[in-house]
Write a protein that holds these residues in place. Sequence first.
Motif, PDB file in Angstrom:
ATOM      1  N   ILE A  17       1.053  11.204  -9.031  1.00  0.00           N
ATOM      2  CA  ILE A  17       0.237  10.147  -9.460  1.00  0.00           C
ATOM      3  C   ILE A  17       0.858   9.082 -10.504  1.00  0.00           C
ATOM      4  O   ILE A  17       1.005   8.022 -10.536  1.00  0.00           O
ATOM      5  CB  ILE A  17      -0.982  10.662 -10.194  1.00  0.00           C
ATOM      6  N   VAL A  18       1.500   9.777 -11.561  1.00  0.00           N
ATOM      7  CA  VAL A  18       2.297   9.164 -12.500  1.00  0.00           C
ATOM      8  C   VAL A  18       3.461   8.178 -11.871  1.00  0.00           C
ATOM      9  O   VAL A  18       3.635   7.018 -12.045  1.00  0.00           O
ATOM     10  CB  VAL A  18       2.936   9.792 -13.626  1.00  0.00           C
ATOM     11  N   SER A  19       4.067   8.781 -10.763  1.00  0.00           N
ATOM     12  CA  SER A  19       5.158   8.108 -10.146  1.00  0.00           C
ATOM     13  C   SER A  19       4.703   7.013  -9.360  1.00  0.00           C
ATOM     14  O   SER A  19       5.302   5.769  -9.320  1.00  0.00           O
ATOM     15  CB  SER A  19       5.854   8.983  -9.140  1.00  0.00           C
ATOM     16  N   LEU A  20       3.650   7.181  -8.700  1.00  0.00           N
ATOM     17  CA  LEU A  20       2.849   5.942  -7.981  1.00  0.00           C
ATOM     18  C   LEU A  20       2.342   4.760  -8.837  1.00  0.00           C
ATOM     19  O   LEU A  20       2.681   3.714  -8.381  1.00  0.00           O
ATOM     20  CB  LEU A  20       1.682   6.535  -7.191  1.00  0.00           C
ATOM     21  N   TYR A  21       1.851   5.326 -10.146  1.00  0.00           N
ATOM     22  CA  TYR A  21       1.589   4.055 -11.092  1.00  0.00           C
ATOM     23  C   TYR A  21       2.505   3.534 -11.486  1.00  0.00           C
ATOM     24  O   TYR A  21       2.631   2.122 -11.715  1.00  0.00           O
ATOM     25  CB  TYR A  21       0.665   4.868 -12.080  1.00  0.00           C
ATOM     26  N   VAL A  22       3.652   4.216 -11.859  1.00  0.00           N
ATOM     27  CA  VAL A  22       5.161   3.415 -12.480  1.00  0.00           C
ATOM     28  C   VAL A  22       5.619   2.584 -11.211  1.00  0.00           C
ATOM     29  O   VAL A  22       5.877   1.471 -11.630  1.00  0.00           O
ATOM     30  CB  VAL A  22       5.870   4.487 -13.007  1.00  0.00           C
ATOM     31  N   ALA A  23       5.493   3.338 -10.188  1.00  0.00           N
ATOM     32  CA  ALA A  23       6.348   2.417  -9.052  1.00  0.00           C
ATOM     33  C   ALA A  23       5.517   0.930  -8.648  1.00  0.00           C
ATOM     34  O   ALA A  23       5.872   0.012  -8.397  1.00  0.00           O
ATOM     35  CB  ALA A  23       6.402   3.277  -7.759  1.00  0.00           C
ATOM     36  N   ASN A  24       4.168   1.196  -8.534  1.00  0.00           N
ATOM     37  CA  ASN A  24       3.343   0.135  -8.328  1.00  0.00           C
ATOM     38  C   ASN A  24       3.403  -1.069  -9.538  1.00  0.00           C
ATOM     39  O   ASN A  24       3.078  -2.414  -9.283  1.00  0.00           O
ATOM     40  CB  ASN A  24       1.911   0.385  -8.107  1.00  0.00           C
ATOM     41  N   THR A  25       3.630  -0.512 -10.931  1.00  0.00           N
ATOM     42  CA  THR A  25       3.647  -1.386 -11.986  1.00  0.00           C
ATOM     43  C   THR A  25       4.927  -2.301 -11.803  1.00  0.00           C
ATOM     44  O   THR A  25       4.824  -3.405 -12.211  1.00  0.00           O
ATOM     45  CB  THR A  25       3.286  -0.600 -13.101  1.00  0.00           C
ATOM     46  N   PHE A  26       5.938  -1.570 -11.673  1.00  0.00           N
ATOM     47  CA  PHE A  26       7.426  -2.204 -11.724  1.00  0.00           C
ATOM     48  C   PHE A  26       7.822  -2.864 -10.598  1.00  0.00           C
ATOM     49  O   PHE A  26       8.900  -3.162 -10.648  1.00  0.00           O
ATOM     50  CB  PHE A  26       8.306  -1.309 -12.603  1.00  0.00           C
ATOM     51  N   THR A  27       7.500  -2.321  -9.453  1.00  0.00           N
ATOM     52  CA  THR A  27       8.026  -2.895  -8.274  1.00  0.00           C
ATOM     53  C   THR A  27       6.793  -3.188  -7.185  1.00  0.00           C
ATOM     54  O   THR A  27       5.496  -2.877  -7.608  1.00  0.00           O
ATOM     55  CB  THR A  27       8.746  -1.673  -7.527  1.00  0.00           C
ATOM     56  N   THR A  28       7.083  -3.657  -6.060  1.00  0.00           N
ATOM     57  CA  THR A  28       6.047  -4.081  -5.062  1.00  0.00           C
ATOM     58  C   THR A  28       6.258  -3.248  -3.792  1.00  0.00           C
ATOM     59  O   THR A  28       7.098  -3.621  -3.094  1.00  0.00           O
ATOM     60  CB  THR A  28       6.101  -5.612  -4.699  1.00  0.00           C
ATOM     61  N   LEU A  29       5.590  -2.052  -3.945  1.00  0.00           N
ATOM     62  CA  LEU A  29       5.729  -1.221  -2.844  1.00  0.00           C
ATOM     63  C   LEU A  29       4.765  -1.717  -1.299  1.00  0.00           C
ATOM     64  O   LEU A  29       3.728  -2.186  -1.709  1.00  0.00           O
ATOM     65  CB  LEU A  29       5.351   0.219  -3.139  1.00  0.00           C
ATOM     66  N   TRP A  32       3.368   1.852   3.495  1.00  0.00           N
ATOM     67  CA  TRP A  32       3.844   2.994   3.909  1.00  0.00           C
ATOM     68  C   TRP A  32       4.924   3.797   2.860  1.00  0.00           C
ATOM     69  O   TRP A  32       4.992   4.969   2.665  1.00  0.00           O
ATOM     70  CB  TRP A  32       4.702   2.767   4.904  1.00  0.00           C
ATOM     71  N   GLN A  33       5.238   2.893   1.973  1.00  0.00           N
ATOM     72  CA  GLN A  33       6.205   3.287   0.972  1.00  0.00           C
ATOM     73  C   GLN A  33       5.375   4.214  -0.260  1.00  0.00           C
ATOM     74  O   GLN A  33       5.735   5.265  -0.815  1.00  0.00           O
ATOM     75  CB  GLN A  33       6.981   2.542   0.072  1.00  0.00           C
ATOM     76  N   SER A  34       4.241   3.696  -0.526  1.00  0.00           N
ATOM     77  CA  SER A  34       3.304   4.395  -1.184  1.00  0.00           C
ATOM     78  C   SER A  34       2.920   5.983  -0.647  1.00  0.00           C
ATOM     79  O   SER A  34       2.839   6.840  -1.434  1.00  0.00           O
ATOM     80  CB  SER A  34       2.238   3.529  -1.693  1.00  0.00           C
ATOM     81  N   ALA A  35       2.550   5.778   0.507  1.00  0.00           N
ATOM     82  CA  ALA A  35       2.231   6.983   1.080  1.00  0.00           C
ATOM     83  C   ALA A  35       3.503   7.715   1.394  1.00  0.00           C
ATOM     84  O   ALA A  35       3.014   9.178   1.066  1.00  0.00           O
ATOM     85  CB  ALA A  35       1.600   6.710   2.591  1.00  0.00           C
TER      86      ALA A  35
END
Length: 60
Positions: A17-29, A32-35
């Motif tokens: 959950i934390v990784s997904l939040y950080v990845a979505n905040t700093f990148t545009t996933l 399929w990458q989020s999944a």
Amino acid sequence: MVSRENTVIAACIALAIVSLYVANTFTTLQQWQSAGLILGVGVLLPTLVNEFLDGRERHE
């Protein structure tokens, strides 16, 4: 009493959950990458960690 397996799974889900939040905040996933991130960190990682720890316990 909480088992080791449940502790590993809960920690990996929190990490996912934390990784997904950080990845979505700093990148545009893409979707399929989020999944893939959720499946990799939230499902695959705890499975591998628990299998490794179970194997170590059998050899001790």
